[in-house]
Design a protein around this motif. Structure first.
Motif, PDB file in Angstrom:
ATOM      1  N   VAL A   3      47.960  68.887  55.668  1.00  0.00           N
ATOM      2  CA  VAL A   3      47.545  67.558  56.138  1.00  0.00           C
ATOM      3  C   VAL A   3      48.149  66.482  55.247  1.00  0.00           C
ATOM      4  CG1 VAL A   3      45.574  66.024  56.504  1.00  0.00           C
ATOM      5  CG2 VAL A   3      45.468  68.399  57.282  1.00  0.00           C
ATOM      6  N   ASP A   4      48.143  66.693  53.933  1.00  0.00           N
ATOM      7  CA  ASP A   4      48.778  65.733  53.018  1.00  0.00           C
ATOM      8  C   ASP A   4      50.255  65.561  53.357  1.00  0.00           C
ATOM      9  OD1 ASP A   4      46.482  65.233  51.569  1.00  0.00           O
ATOM     10  OD2 ASP A   4      46.938  66.701  50.006  1.00  0.00           O
ATOM     11  N   LEU A   5      50.922  66.655  53.659  1.00  0.00           N
ATOM     12  CA  LEU A   5      52.336  66.601  54.019  1.00  0.00           C
ATOM     13  C   LEU A   5      52.531  65.802  55.306  1.00  0.00           C
ATOM     14  CD1 LEU A   5      55.286  67.383  53.641  1.00  0.00           C
ATOM     15  CD2 LEU A   5      54.769  69.548  54.809  1.00  0.00           C
ATOM     16  N   LEU A   6      51.728  66.056  56.321  1.00  0.00           N
ATOM     17  CA  LEU A   6      51.861  65.330  57.584  1.00  0.00           C
ATOM     18  C   LEU A   6      51.620  63.830  57.390  1.00  0.00           C
ATOM     19  CD1 LEU A   6      50.189  67.882  60.006  1.00  0.00           C
ATOM     20  CD2 LEU A   6      52.611  67.273  59.901  1.00  0.00           C
ATOM     21  N   VAL A   7      50.661  63.473  56.548  1.00  0.00           N
ATOM     22  CA  VAL A   7      50.422  62.055  56.242  1.00  0.00           C
ATOM     23  C   VAL A   7      51.657  61.473  55.559  1.00  0.00           C
ATOM     24  CG1 VAL A   7      49.063  60.455  54.825  1.00  0.00           C
ATOM     25  CG2 VAL A   7      47.905  62.217  56.162  1.00  0.00           C
ATOM     26  N   ALA A   8      52.224  62.204  54.594  1.00  0.00           N
ATOM     27  CA  ALA A   8      53.424  61.733  53.891  1.00  0.00           C
ATOM     28  C   ALA A   8      54.611  61.599  54.842  1.00  0.00           C
ATOM     29  CB  ALA A   8      53.780  62.684  52.747  1.00  0.00           C
ATOM     30  N   MET A   9      54.626  62.386  55.913  1.00  0.00           N
ATOM     31  CA  MET A   9      55.708  62.333  56.891  1.00  0.00           C
ATOM     32  C   MET A   9      55.525  61.181  57.878  1.00  0.00           C
ATOM     33  SD  MET A   9      56.184  66.429  57.579  1.00  0.00           S
ATOM     34  CE  MET A   9      57.420  66.237  58.858  1.00  0.00           C
ATOM     35  N   GLY A  10      54.404  60.462  57.766  1.00  0.00           N
ATOM     36  CA  GLY A  10      54.219  59.273  58.580  1.00  0.00           C
ATOM     37  C   GLY A  10      53.285  59.428  59.768  1.00  0.00           C
ATOM     38  N   TYR A  11      52.582  60.542  59.840  1.00  0.00           N
ATOM     39  CA  TYR A  11      51.623  60.674  60.931  1.00  0.00           C
ATOM     40  C   TYR A  11      50.452  59.748  60.669  1.00  0.00           C
ATOM     41  CZ  TYR A  11      54.491  64.291  62.795  1.00  0.00           C
ATOM     42  OH  TYR A  11      55.550  64.958  63.339  1.00  0.00           O
ATOM     43  N   GLY A  12      49.778  59.331  61.747  1.00  0.00           N
ATOM     44  CA  GLY A  12      48.885  58.188  61.691  1.00  0.00           C
ATOM     45  C   GLY A  12      47.535  58.364  61.068  1.00  0.00           C
ATOM     46  N   GLY A  13      47.110  59.566  60.840  1.00  0.00           N
ATOM     47  CA  GLY A  13      45.808  59.749  60.224  1.00  0.00           C
ATOM     48  C   GLY A  13      45.924  59.685  58.722  1.00  0.00           C
ATOM     49  N   SER A  14      44.879  60.087  58.084  1.00  0.00           N
ATOM     50  CA  SER A  14      44.892  60.184  56.632  1.00  0.00           C
ATOM     51  C   SER A  14      44.203  61.480  56.259  1.00  0.00           C
ATOM     52  CB  SER A  14      44.142  59.010  56.002  1.00  0.00           C
ATOM     53  OG  SER A  14      42.760  59.110  56.308  1.00  0.00           O
ATOM     54  N   HIS A  15      44.358  61.883  55.015  1.00  0.00           N
ATOM     55  CA  HIS A  15      43.705  63.105  54.573  1.00  0.00           C
ATOM     56  C   HIS A  15      42.193  62.949  54.686  1.00  0.00           C
ATOM     57  CE1 HIS A  15      42.293  66.367  52.023  1.00  0.00           C
ATOM     58  NE2 HIS A  15      43.408  66.964  52.373  1.00  0.00           N
ATOM     59  N   GLU A  16      41.688  61.761  54.410  1.00  0.00           N
ATOM     60  CA  GLU A  16      40.252  61.527  54.507  1.00  0.00           C
ATOM     61  C   GLU A  16      39.759  61.699  55.945  1.00  0.00           C
ATOM     62  OE1 GLU A  16      42.348  59.340  52.834  1.00  0.00           O
ATOM     63  OE2 GLU A  16      41.825  60.251  50.926  1.00  0.00           O
ATOM     64  N   ASP A  17      40.549  61.235  56.914  1.00  0.00           N
ATOM     65  CA  ASP A  17      40.176  61.411  58.321  1.00  0.00           C
ATOM     66  C   ASP A  17      40.127  62.888  58.688  1.00  0.00           C
ATOM     67  OD1 ASP A  17      40.132  58.673  58.653  1.00  0.00           O
ATOM     68  OD2 ASP A  17      42.155  58.583  59.499  1.00  0.00           O
ATOM     69  N   ALA A  18      41.091  63.652  58.221  1.00  0.00           N
ATOM     70  CA  ALA A  18      41.175  65.063  58.588  1.00  0.00           C
ATOM     71  C   ALA A  18      40.202  65.917  57.782  1.00  0.00           C
ATOM     72  CB  ALA A  18      42.596  65.560  58.373  1.00  0.00           C
ATOM     73  N   GLU A  19      39.821  65.437  56.616  1.00  0.00           N
ATOM     74  CA  GLU A  19      38.996  66.218  55.713  1.00  0.00           C
ATOM     75  C   GLU A  19      37.678  66.647  56.359  1.00  0.00           C
ATOM     76  OE1 GLU A  19      38.713  65.766  51.020  1.00  0.00           O
ATOM     77  OE2 GLU A  19      37.961  64.070  52.143  1.00  0.00           O
ATOM     78  N   ASN A  20      37.137  65.832  57.219  1.00  0.00           N
ATOM     79  CA  ASN A  20      35.869  66.154  57.864  1.00  0.00           C
ATOM     80  C   ASN A  20      36.001  67.281  58.872  1.00  0.00           C
ATOM     81  OD1 ASN A  20      34.615  64.088  56.453  1.00  0.00           O
ATOM     82  ND2 ASN A  20      35.184  62.594  58.003  1.00  0.00           N
ATOM     83  N   GLY A  40      45.805  56.906  66.983  1.00  0.00           N
ATOM     84  CA  GLY A  40      45.059  58.114  67.309  1.00  0.00           C
ATOM     85  C   GLY A  40      45.114  58.472  68.781  1.00  0.00           C
ATOM     86  N   LEU A  41      46.218  58.098  69.452  1.00  0.00           N
ATOM     87  CA  LEU A  41      46.329  58.383  70.879  1.00  0.00           C
ATOM     88  C   LEU A  41      46.437  59.871  71.165  1.00  0.00           C
ATOM     89  CD1 LEU A  41      48.746  55.500  71.893  1.00  0.00           C
ATOM     90  CD2 LEU A  41      46.284  55.640  72.308  1.00  0.00           C
TER      91      LEU A  41
END
Length: 138
Positions: A3-20, A40-41
């Motif tokens: 998830v951290d990698l996907l956020v770094a790659m520019g995907y729209g969520g954040s680790h905090e959003d996915a953490e739950n 978040g479409l």
């Protein structure tokens, strides 16, 4: 980490959003969920697998994970097995109508280096060249 990698790659969520929504009992085969865009479409469902060093990921392994994901109408998945997938597994994924990306350990390492996730610079080299415009009298 994925998830951290996907956020770094520019995907729209954040680790905090996915953490739950990270994996656990009753997670439906999902280790993480990340928005595909900032609004978040659409969402990407992440499943990371760790197999023994000598085991490649086969088509049955991929089918089992995807069956759990698609039971809830999820259409995009990023699967990260540690080792390369077998030829039948790659062929299976290539012909799916849903979008599935397989990222093995080598590809994962390349992406982590490229996007600065889990790595740090140990030495930087700066190369200088002469600025000919500086010396141009005209």
């Amino acid at each position: 980490m994925i998830v951290d990698l996907l956020v770094a790659m520019g995907y729209g969520g954040s680790h905090e959003d996915a953490e739950n929504r990270l994996g656990g009992t009753g997670d439906g085969g999902v280790d993480g969920v990340i928005n595909e865009d900032r609004l978040g479409l659409d969402r990407i469902y992440v499943q990371a697998k760790r197999y023994a060093a000598h085991v490649s990921v086969g088509r049955p392994d991929i089918q089992a994970v995807l069956a759990r994901l698609w039971d809830t109408d999820r259409t995009k998945a990023c699967l990260s097995p540690r080792h390369p997938s077998s030829a039948p597994a790659l062929d299976f994924v290539r012909h799916l109508s849903q979008r599935v990306i397989l990222i093995d350990g080598a590809a994962l390492a390349d992406l982590m280096i490229e996007h600065g996730v889990g790595v740090r610079v140990s030495r930087a080299v700066e190369i200088k060249k002469i600025d000919l415009d500086f010396f141009d009298p005209g």
